[in-house]
Design a protein around this motif. Structure first.
Motif, mmCIF file in Angstrom:
data_model
loop_
_atom_site.group_PDB
_atom_site.id
_atom_site.type_symbol
_atom_site.label_atom_id
_atom_site.label_comp_id
_atom_site.label_asym_id
_atom_site.label_seq_id
_atom_site.Cartn_x
_atom_site.Cartn_y
_atom_site.Cartn_z
ATOM 1 N N MET A 1 3.923 -4.261 -4.541
ATOM 2 C CA MET A 1 4.987 -3.182 -4.367
ATOM 3 C C MET A 1 4.705 -1.877 -5.059
ATOM 4 O O MET A 1 4.177 -1.887 -6.156
ATOM 5 C CB MET A 1 6.382 -3.667 -4.587
ATOM 6 N N GLY A 2 4.952 -0.855 -4.494
ATOM 7 C CA GLY A 2 4.513 0.491 -5.181
ATOM 8 C C GLY A 2 3.382 1.001 -4.571
ATOM 9 O O GLY A 2 3.042 1.198 -3.427
ATOM 10 N N ILE A 3 2.535 1.565 -5.485
ATOM 11 C CA ILE A 3 1.353 2.339 -5.126
ATOM 12 C C ILE A 3 0.153 1.589 -5.158
ATOM 13 O O ILE A 3 -0.013 1.351 -6.549
ATOM 14 C CB ILE A 3 1.362 3.785 -5.784
ATOM 15 N N VAL A 4 -0.700 1.329 -4.443
ATOM 16 C CA VAL A 4 -1.855 0.520 -4.589
ATOM 17 C C VAL A 4 -3.147 1.307 -4.528
ATOM 18 O O VAL A 4 -3.180 2.115 -3.602
ATOM 19 C CB VAL A 4 -1.932 -0.665 -3.787
ATOM 20 N N ASP A 5 -4.191 1.033 -5.186
ATOM 21 C CA ASP A 5 -5.582 1.877 -5.231
ATOM 22 C C ASP A 5 -6.060 1.515 -3.803
ATOM 23 O O ASP A 5 -6.295 0.167 -3.884
ATOM 24 C CB ASP A 5 -6.338 1.658 -6.555
ATOM 25 N N ARG A 6 -6.540 2.453 -3.053
ATOM 26 C CA ARG A 6 -7.537 1.782 -2.137
ATOM 27 C C ARG A 6 -8.784 2.303 -2.463
ATOM 28 O O ARG A 6 -9.184 3.360 -2.770
ATOM 29 C CB ARG A 6 -7.221 2.696 -0.717
ATOM 30 N N GLU B 65 -0.414 5.956 3.635
ATOM 31 C CA GLU B 65 -1.673 6.371 2.614
ATOM 32 C C GLU B 65 -1.079 7.794 1.900
ATOM 33 O O GLU B 65 -0.738 8.727 2.415
ATOM 34 C CB GLU B 65 -2.749 6.668 3.465
ATOM 35 N N PHE B 93 -4.651 6.134 -2.122
ATOM 36 C CA PHE B 93 -3.574 5.255 -2.423
ATOM 37 C C PHE B 93 -3.017 4.501 -1.329
ATOM 38 O O PHE B 93 -2.659 5.306 -0.290
ATOM 39 C CB PHE B 93 -2.723 5.266 -3.489
ATOM 40 N N VAL B 94 -2.524 3.391 -1.528
ATOM 41 C CA VAL B 94 -1.732 2.738 -0.282
ATOM 42 C C VAL B 94 -0.226 2.691 -0.580
ATOM 43 O O VAL B 94 -0.081 2.110 -1.899
ATOM 44 C CB VAL B 94 -2.288 1.374 0.374
ATOM 45 N N LEU B 95 0.678 3.291 0.023
ATOM 46 C CA LEU B 95 2.069 3.365 -0.433
ATOM 47 C C LEU B 95 2.817 2.158 0.413
ATOM 48 O O LEU B 95 2.565 1.873 1.531
ATOM 49 C CB LEU B 95 2.621 4.600 0.064
ATOM 50 N N THR B 96 3.486 1.270 -0.319
ATOM 51 C CA THR B 96 4.069 0.223 0.287
ATOM 52 C C THR B 96 5.475 0.719 1.006
ATOM 53 O O THR B 96 6.146 1.874 0.572
ATOM 54 C CB THR B 96 4.478 -1.076 -0.814
ATOM 55 N N ASP B 98 8.450 0.169 0.459
ATOM 56 C CA ASP B 98 10.062 0.246 -0.255
ATOM 57 C C ASP B 98 9.961 1.850 -0.681
ATOM 58 O O ASP B 98 10.878 2.058 -1.763
ATOM 59 C CB ASP B 98 9.792 -0.669 -1.485
ATOM 60 N N LEU B 99 9.216 2.702 -0.313
ATOM 61 C CA LEU B 99 9.078 3.960 -0.872
ATOM 62 C C LEU B 99 9.616 5.041 0.045
ATOM 63 O O LEU B 99 9.558 4.852 1.289
ATOM 64 C CB LEU B 99 7.582 4.442 -1.100
ATOM 65 N N LYS B 119 11.470 5.617 -4.799
ATOM 66 C CA LYS B 119 12.039 4.368 -4.102
ATOM 67 C C LYS B 119 12.771 4.469 -3.129
ATOM 68 O O LYS B 119 13.839 5.549 -3.144
ATOM 69 C CB LYS B 119 12.386 3.309 -5.114
#
Lengths: 163, 133
Positions: A1-6, B65, B93-96, B98-99, B119
């Motif tokens: 959950m949150g911001i993940v590095d691509r 993204e 970055f990939v945003l999930t 819940d944001l 959030k």
């Protein structure tokens, strides 16, 4: 959950349209780039008594009238840096403070370096050290040393004939 | 004669390929280092982008993204001693889900980009006030 590095750096590039020679060159460039990144990361960390410290990356430029030292110091302000001239060269001391965040709950990624560092950049002779000028802007430190007029350009050492 | 034709064609194409390599080199970017942490109400991303002015910064959120780009104005020629290169920065970055991507804020100070992604309001902790009876 949150911001993940691509992962962007490892994305393979299309290179089948290149002739073999260029393909090799492209692959070599990519590898060089990657290796440079890895060795820079190692080179910038120093260990004293098991404590890992970081060192800012530094470049030295030279032209006919000056020598310019630049260092990457993101997040540092004028007050966080101290420059001194020692016999061994320019000594850059600095400290990067971690943002105080009481509301911080969890860490997802931690790639930035914090804490203090000392970095010495050796300087050649022939510089007018009293006229040095320094500024820090956009996270880049720039120190300029004008060259002395009529500075010696080096001397040739004769090699004696074997007797 | 047929041989000559086949010989000449690849040479023109070779020039195009070399141009393509030149372009690829010119647009080379570095991946900025980041810290990402979570607070009760948001995710905060800090990215080291020394040399970037606020005018050269591009932060975009497109669906899931988040793209950060920083353009650097090259100032000096090739250094005599080099450990870093002020080149453009680029990272994705990939945003999930819940944001709240509509309320992203970005600031740049001393070469450090700070992006705050809130959030979604319904996922933020709420303090419930207790009424005295």
């Amino acid at each position: 959950m949150g911001i993940v590095d691509r992962i962007t750096s490892m994305t393979p590039r299309r290179r089948e349209h290149l002739e073999p020679r260029s393909q090799v060159q492209a692959l070599r460039d990519e590898f060089d780039h990657w290796l440079q990144g890895v060795s820079q990361d190692w080179g910038r960390m120093t260990s004293r008594a098991g404590n890992w410290r970081w060192l800012p990356a530094t470049d030295v430029h030279e032209n006919d009238h000056e020598l310019i030292v630049t260092a990457e110091v993101p997040g540092l302000e004028r007050e966080d840096l101290k420059l001194t001239l020692a016999p061994e060269g320019l000594v850059i001391r600095g400290e990067r403070h971690e943002e105080k965040e009481d509301r911080r709950r969890g860490v997802l990624m931690s790639e930035l370096h914090y804490g203090s560092f000392v970095r010495t950049v050796p300087l050649p002779s022939g510089l007018d050290l009293d006229a040095a000028e320094a500024r820090v802007e956009k996270g880049v430190l720039t120190v300029r040393f004008p060259k002395k007029a009529g500075a010696t350009k080096g001397r040739r050492i004769p090699i004696k004939e074997a007797s | 004669m047929a041989t000559t034709t086949t010989m000449s064609r690849p040479s023109t194409r070779t020039r195009d390929k070399n141009d393509a390599i030149a372009v690829e080199r010119a647009t080379r970017t570095v991946v900025p280092r980041v810290d990402i942490y979570e607070t009760d109400t948001a995710y905060v991303l800090l990215a080291d982008m020394p040399g970037v002015a606020s005018g050269g910064l591009e932060v975009t959120a497109d669906r899931d993204e988040l793209t950060i780009r920083g353009h650097v104005q090259p100032t000096m020629n090739t250094p005599d001693y080099q450990e870093f290169e002020l080149t453009d920065y680029h990272r994705i970055f990939v945003l999930t889900e819940d944001l709240d991507t509509a309320s992203i804020t970005a600031t740049l100070k001393d070469g450090v980009l700070r992006v705050e992604v809130p959030k979604h309001p319904r996922l933020q902790p709420k303090k419930i006030s207790v009424r005295a009876e």
